[in-house]
Design an enzyme around this catalytic site. Structure first.
Site, PDB file in Angstrom:
ATOM      1  N   ARG A  27       9.580   5.273 -44.421  1.00 37.91           N
ATOM      2  CA  ARG A  27      10.790   6.061 -44.650  1.00 37.91           C
ATOM      3  C   ARG A  27      11.969   5.184 -45.049  1.00 37.91           C
ATOM      4  O   ARG A  27      12.971   5.678 -45.533  1.00 37.91           O
ATOM      5  CB  ARG A  27      11.145   6.841 -43.383  1.00 37.91           C
ATOM      6  CG  ARG A  27      10.130   7.916 -43.037  1.00 37.91           C
ATOM      7  CD  ARG A  27      10.415   8.510 -41.691  1.00 37.91           C
ATOM      8  NE  ARG A  27      11.673   9.239 -41.680  1.00 37.91           N
ATOM      9  CZ  ARG A  27      11.771  10.541 -41.898  1.00 37.91           C
ATOM     10  NH1 ARG A  27      10.701  11.255 -42.109  1.00 37.91           N
ATOM     11  NH2 ARG A  27      12.936  11.152 -41.868  1.00 37.91           N
ATOM     12  N   TRP A  77      18.296   3.049 -40.970  1.00 38.95           N
ATOM     13  CA  TRP A  77      18.641   2.830 -42.377  1.00 38.95           C
ATOM     14  C   TRP A  77      20.146   2.978 -42.427  1.00 38.95           C
ATOM     15  O   TRP A  77      20.676   4.065 -42.222  1.00 38.95           O
ATOM     16  CB  TRP A  77      17.941   3.881 -43.233  1.00 38.95           C
ATOM     17  CG  TRP A  77      17.960   3.637 -44.699  1.00 38.95           C
ATOM     18  CD1 TRP A  77      17.099   2.861 -45.417  1.00 38.95           C
ATOM     19  CD2 TRP A  77      18.861   4.228 -45.658  1.00 38.95           C
ATOM     20  NE1 TRP A  77      17.411   2.925 -46.758  1.00 38.95           N
ATOM     21  CE2 TRP A  77      18.482   3.747 -46.930  1.00 38.95           C
ATOM     22  CE3 TRP A  77      19.935   5.102 -45.579  1.00 38.95           C
ATOM     23  CZ2 TRP A  77      19.139   4.107 -48.100  1.00 38.95           C
ATOM     24  CZ3 TRP A  77      20.598   5.464 -46.746  1.00 38.95           C
ATOM     25  CH2 TRP A  77      20.196   4.968 -47.981  1.00 38.95           C
ATOM     26  N   ASN A 103      19.255  10.297 -35.956  1.00 38.68           N
ATOM     27  CA  ASN A 103      19.160  10.300 -37.424  1.00 38.68           C
ATOM     28  C   ASN A 103      20.200  11.266 -37.948  1.00 38.68           C
ATOM     29  O   ASN A 103      20.456  12.291 -37.318  1.00 38.68           O
ATOM     30  CB  ASN A 103      17.797  10.817 -37.898  1.00 38.68           C
ATOM     31  CG  ASN A 103      16.696   9.818 -37.666  1.00 38.68           C
ATOM     32  OD1 ASN A 103      16.943   8.688 -37.273  1.00 38.68           O
ATOM     33  ND2 ASN A 103      15.472  10.246 -37.902  1.00 38.68           N
ATOM     34  N   GLU A 493      12.033   2.365 -59.868  1.00 42.55           N
ATOM     35  CA  GLU A 493      12.182   2.355 -58.406  1.00 42.55           C
ATOM     36  C   GLU A 493      11.293   1.331 -57.710  1.00 42.55           C
ATOM     37  O   GLU A 493      11.674   0.797 -56.680  1.00 42.55           O
ATOM     38  CB  GLU A 493      12.027   3.749 -57.795  1.00 42.55           C
ATOM     39  CG  GLU A 493      10.636   4.321 -57.747  1.00 42.55           C
ATOM     40  CD  GLU A 493      10.591   5.703 -57.086  1.00 42.55           C
ATOM     41  OE1 GLU A 493      11.283   5.929 -56.091  1.00 42.55           O
ATOM     42  OE2 GLU A 493       9.817   6.543 -57.565  1.00 42.55           O
ATOM     43  N   HIS A 509      21.290   8.734 -81.819  1.00 43.82           N
ATOM     44  CA  HIS A 509      22.671   9.059 -81.453  1.00 43.82           C
ATOM     45  C   HIS A 509      23.273   8.006 -80.528  1.00 43.82           C
ATOM     46  O   HIS A 509      24.236   8.320 -79.814  1.00 43.82           O
ATOM     47  CB  HIS A 509      22.719  10.461 -80.838  1.00 43.82           C
ATOM     48  CG  HIS A 509      22.271  11.513 -81.799  1.00 43.82           C
ATOM     49  ND1 HIS A 509      23.053  11.960 -82.829  1.00 43.82           N
ATOM     50  CD2 HIS A 509      21.082  12.143 -81.930  1.00 43.82           C
ATOM     51  CE1 HIS A 509      22.386  12.859 -83.540  1.00 43.82           C
ATOM     52  NE2 HIS A 509      21.175  12.977 -83.014  1.00 43.82           N
ATOM     53  N   LYS A 608      12.007   7.310 -47.999  1.00 42.31           N
ATOM     54  CA  LYS A 608      11.072   8.352 -48.430  1.00 42.31           C
ATOM     55  C   LYS A 608      11.740   9.717 -48.448  1.00 42.31           C
ATOM     56  O   LYS A 608      11.535  10.500 -49.366  1.00 42.31           O
ATOM     57  CB  LYS A 608       9.850   8.366 -47.503  1.00 42.31           C
ATOM     58  CG  LYS A 608       8.806   9.422 -47.878  1.00 42.31           C
ATOM     59  CD  LYS A 608       8.177   9.131 -49.219  1.00 42.31           C
ATOM     60  CE  LYS A 608       7.173  10.182 -49.631  1.00 42.31           C
ATOM     61  NZ  LYS A 608       6.881  10.093 -51.080  1.00 42.31           N
TER      62      LYS A 608
HETATM   63  O1  M6R Z   1      11.238  14.974 -50.564  1.00 43.74           O
HETATM   64  P1  M6R Z   1      11.786  15.350 -51.898  1.00 43.74           P
HETATM   65  O2  M6R Z   1      10.736  15.761 -52.872  1.00 43.74           O
HETATM   66  O3  M6R Z   1      12.885  16.380 -51.813  1.00 43.74           O
HETATM   67  O4  M6R Z   1      12.441  14.019 -52.470  1.00 43.74           O
HETATM   68  C1  M6R Z   1      13.159  14.024 -53.668  1.00 43.74           C
HETATM   69  C2  M6R Z   1      13.407  12.620 -54.162  1.00 43.74           C
HETATM   70  O5  M6R Z   1      14.122  11.889 -53.218  1.00 43.74           O
HETATM   71  C3  M6R Z   1      12.090  11.891 -54.481  1.00 43.74           C
HETATM   72  O6  M6R Z   1      11.335  12.576 -55.424  1.00 43.74           O
HETATM   73  C4  M6R Z   1      12.400  10.475 -55.013  1.00 43.74           C
HETATM   74  O7  M6R Z   1      13.018  10.547 -56.256  1.00 43.74           O
HETATM   75  C5  M6R Z   1      11.115   9.647 -55.070  1.00 43.74           C
HETATM   76  N1  M6R Z   1      11.357   8.343 -54.520  1.00 43.74           N
HETATM   77  C6  M6R Z   1      10.592   9.408 -56.436  1.00 43.74           C
HETATM   78  O8  M6R Z   1       9.439   8.642 -56.421  1.00 43.74           O
END
Ligand code: M6R
Length: 613
Positions: A27, A77, A103, A493, A509, A608
């Site tokens: 996470r 975090w 959290n 990422e 463009h 995550k």
């Molecule tokens: O849990 P979620 O699908 O709502 O999360 C959305 C984004 O945070 C998630 O897709 C993020 O962009 C990922 N790290 C992409 O790999």
């Protein structure tokens, strides 16, 4: 984001807490800590460490140096205050009698801190959690040393989001929990009780869980849980069995979760199709939304963040082409603040793997407030978005651990295709024969993904070339553009290479001025009617020195006169090519990150599930 665990039972708590925190590492975190109550010494011992969990494991001899069978733990975090031991959780009251992990974000922390300062409390860390802990202590002492009242007052006085677990010295075999807009589950087994901010932390011990609702309180004892509403009345909860098996949350021989999850795609895509296709027809009876309801919608909004938003981009094309319903896709963080023009004739589809993303949850609530009907496409059963939505389509991805999503993205695509087919059928924009054709084609997707996965050697080799680049451009049109957005996000990422996705027609463009000798341009060309157009754009970049990678459909071998390297995906209906074209891009991102020696599953600065705004 941060992770919470808690345990009361017969086992030594320290190792159980560390084991749970290990499962939540994915996470994202920058420090960790545990607190265990020692029944013999009659004291609560707290140990914290900055950095990786291994530092805490070392400091506590794997948790064994803390005696006692009741405790709480946390991976932090940083939001308020830098990553440090001082700011790490658990936090405690001045007399050490109230210890908490939390959290989320307490929005009115400044006002609460001032109140407590006026009452003589002192603060040592920069965190809102220390304020929350001392606020609970204040109410505990003010209201006759009653933990439930202290928790109730905390809920009533704070704004923001929280999942908080608290130990009171005077109640040594109890843990108190409250939550609002931040995930928390409570597991029970014979004589033991567990709490965690995500399922994988407790799967090894129990599959029987309770979901604690917003602004509710739970009191955990040995093997038992009592729930209270914010009026301190006892409420009943249903025990739910988690179907995910413990192995699904383990690496199972793979070096990284991401690769394991990429390889699981054929299975989870198949499972997701099977859960909403019965006798060759899209069947939403389990979801509960009726054909009449679907027919009545005049527009569709699709909302998500990150990759979930990219799924929405694909869905936009598919929905409008098939169902002929005006569709918009929007970032949740934008939607929630811009007074969108939606009403009771609007279907708002919120896509989220975790079901806990703060912006997506807020967007869902905003949509409901404006009168829209909401459908959540969610992977985690019982998550906040799933609970708040009018209807839920549960994807069958199973636990996704790697921060970079792959299998959840693929299952979300399937859910969107099925929704588009269903809406097309009820609108009459496709007939039964076309529905049959589409479903028959959709059921071939899992095998086609398997075929792609067998043929990854060239991508692996090319990863060395990509690893040396500092800029990569992804270009495509239509659904291919949507896939480019996902490919670009995957690469940036986890490999930390700057990359951009462009609608190929936009290159001229502005962006083409960035193309120079050796710039890598990845073109995705799976749409028949757009193929020539995108090829022309790729030629334009090639004549300015670009190195070209093409991702196209088998049979389009003439792409090789432009591309330096080509990956072919099996033929399918053009509406579904995103499900195939994304796979080589996932693999490429994975191999580049692994080649560079990065922490593939836990990329820097990322979490995550993003449970704060
Ligand atoms: O849990 P979620 O699908 O709502 O999360 C959305 C984004 O945070 C998630 O897709 C993020 O962009 C990922 N790290 C992409 O790999």
């Amino acid at each position: 984001m941060c992770g919470i665990v808690g345990y009361i039972g017969k086992q030594q708590a320290g190792p159980v807490l560390l084991d749970g925190l290990k499962k939540l590492e994915y996470r994202g975190y920058d420090s960790a800590g545990i607190a265990v109550y020692d029944e013999f010494a009659k004291k609560t011992e707290i140990v914290k460490a900055k950095g990786r969990l291994s530092a805490l494991v070392e400091k506590t001899d794997g948790g064994k140096s803390l005696k006692g069978t009741c405790g709480i733990g946390h991976t932090r975090w940083a939001t308020h205050g830098e990553p440090s031991e001082l700011n790490a959780h658990p936090h405690f009251s001045d007399d050490g009698k109230v210890v908490a992990v939390h959290n989320g974000i307490i929005e009115n922390y400044a006002e609460l801190k001032q109140k407590l300062l006026n009452k003589g409390y002192e603060f040592y860390s920069q965190t809102d959690t220390e304020i929350a802990t001392k606020l609970i202590c204040y109410y505990y002492e003010k209201y006759g040393n009653d933990p439930v009242t202290a928790m109730e007052r905390f809920i009533l006085r704070t704004r923001g989001s929280y999942a908080i677990a608290v130990m009171f010295y005077d109640f040594p075999r109890e843990i108190y929990v409250a939550r609002k807009d931040s995930p928390m589950i409570i597991g029970v087994s014979d004589g033991e009780a567990f709490l965690a901010s995500d399922v994988p932390a407790i799967l090894k011990y129990t599959r029987n869980v309770y979901y604690i609702g917003d602004r509710e309180i739970a009191r955990l004892t040995d093997g038992g849980v009592t729930f209270y509403n914010v009026d301190r009345e006892v409420i009943q909860k249903e025990l739910v069995e988690i179907k995910w098996d413990a192995e699904a949350a383990e690496k199972g021989g793979y070096e990284h979760f991401m690769m394991k999850e990429i390889c699981e795609q054929p299975k989870v895509v198949k499972d997701t199709i099977n859960c909403a296709v019965k006798d060759g027809k899209v069947d939403f009876s389990e979801i509960g939304v009726t054909d009449e309801q679907l027919k009545a919608f005049k527009q569709v909004y699709i909302i998500g963040c990150g990759s979930a938003y990219h799924v929405g981009m694909v869905a936009l094309y598919v929905m409008e082409k098939l169902a002929r319903v005006p569709t918009r896709v929007e970032l949740a963080s934008e939607f929630r603040y811009r007074s969108p023009l939606i009403d009771e004739n609007t279907l708002v589809v919120v896509i989220s793997q975790s079901g806990e993303t703060a912006d997506s949850l807020a967007a869902l609530r905003e949509a409901k407030k404006l009168g829209a009907t909401t459908l959540a496409i969610v992977n985690v059963v019982g998550s906040s978005i799933a609970r708040d939505a009018d209807f839920v389509f549960y994807t069958k991805a199973g636990p996704e651990i790697s921060v970079a999503t792959t299998k959840a993205y693929s299952t979300q695509l399937i859910a969107c295709y099925l929704l588009a087919i269903k809406m097309a059928r009820v609108n009459g924009s496709i007939d039964e024969t076309r529905e049959n054709e589409l479903i028959a084609e959709l059921t071939t997707i899992p095998d086609k993904i398997s075929e792609l996965l067998k043929d990854e050697r060239e991508i692996q080799q090319f990863a060395n070339v990509v690893a040396a680049k500092s800029n990569v451009f992804f270009v495509g049109r239509g659904e291919d553009y949507a896939v480019c957005m996902e490919g670009s996000l995957k690469l940036k990422e986890i490999s930390y290479i700057h990359s951009e996705a462009y609608a190929a027609g936009e290159l001229k463009h502005g962006t083409i001025s960035l193309i120079e000798e050796g710039t890598l341009v990845i073109g995705v060309l799976t749409q028949d009617e757009l193929y020539e157009k995108t090829i022309s754009n790729m030629v334009e970049t090639k004549s300015r020195g670009a190195l070209i990678m093409g991702v196209t459909v088998k049979g389009r071998e003439n792409v090789e006169s432009t591309a330096d390297i080509t990956v072919y995906v099996p033929k399918t209906d053009p509406l579904f090519t995103a499900s195939l074209a994304v796979v080589p891009l996932q693999l490429l991102a994975y191999y580049v990150s692994a080649y560079k020696g990065y922490d593939v599953d836990k990329p820097r600065n990322l979490a995550k599930s993003v449970t704060v705004e």
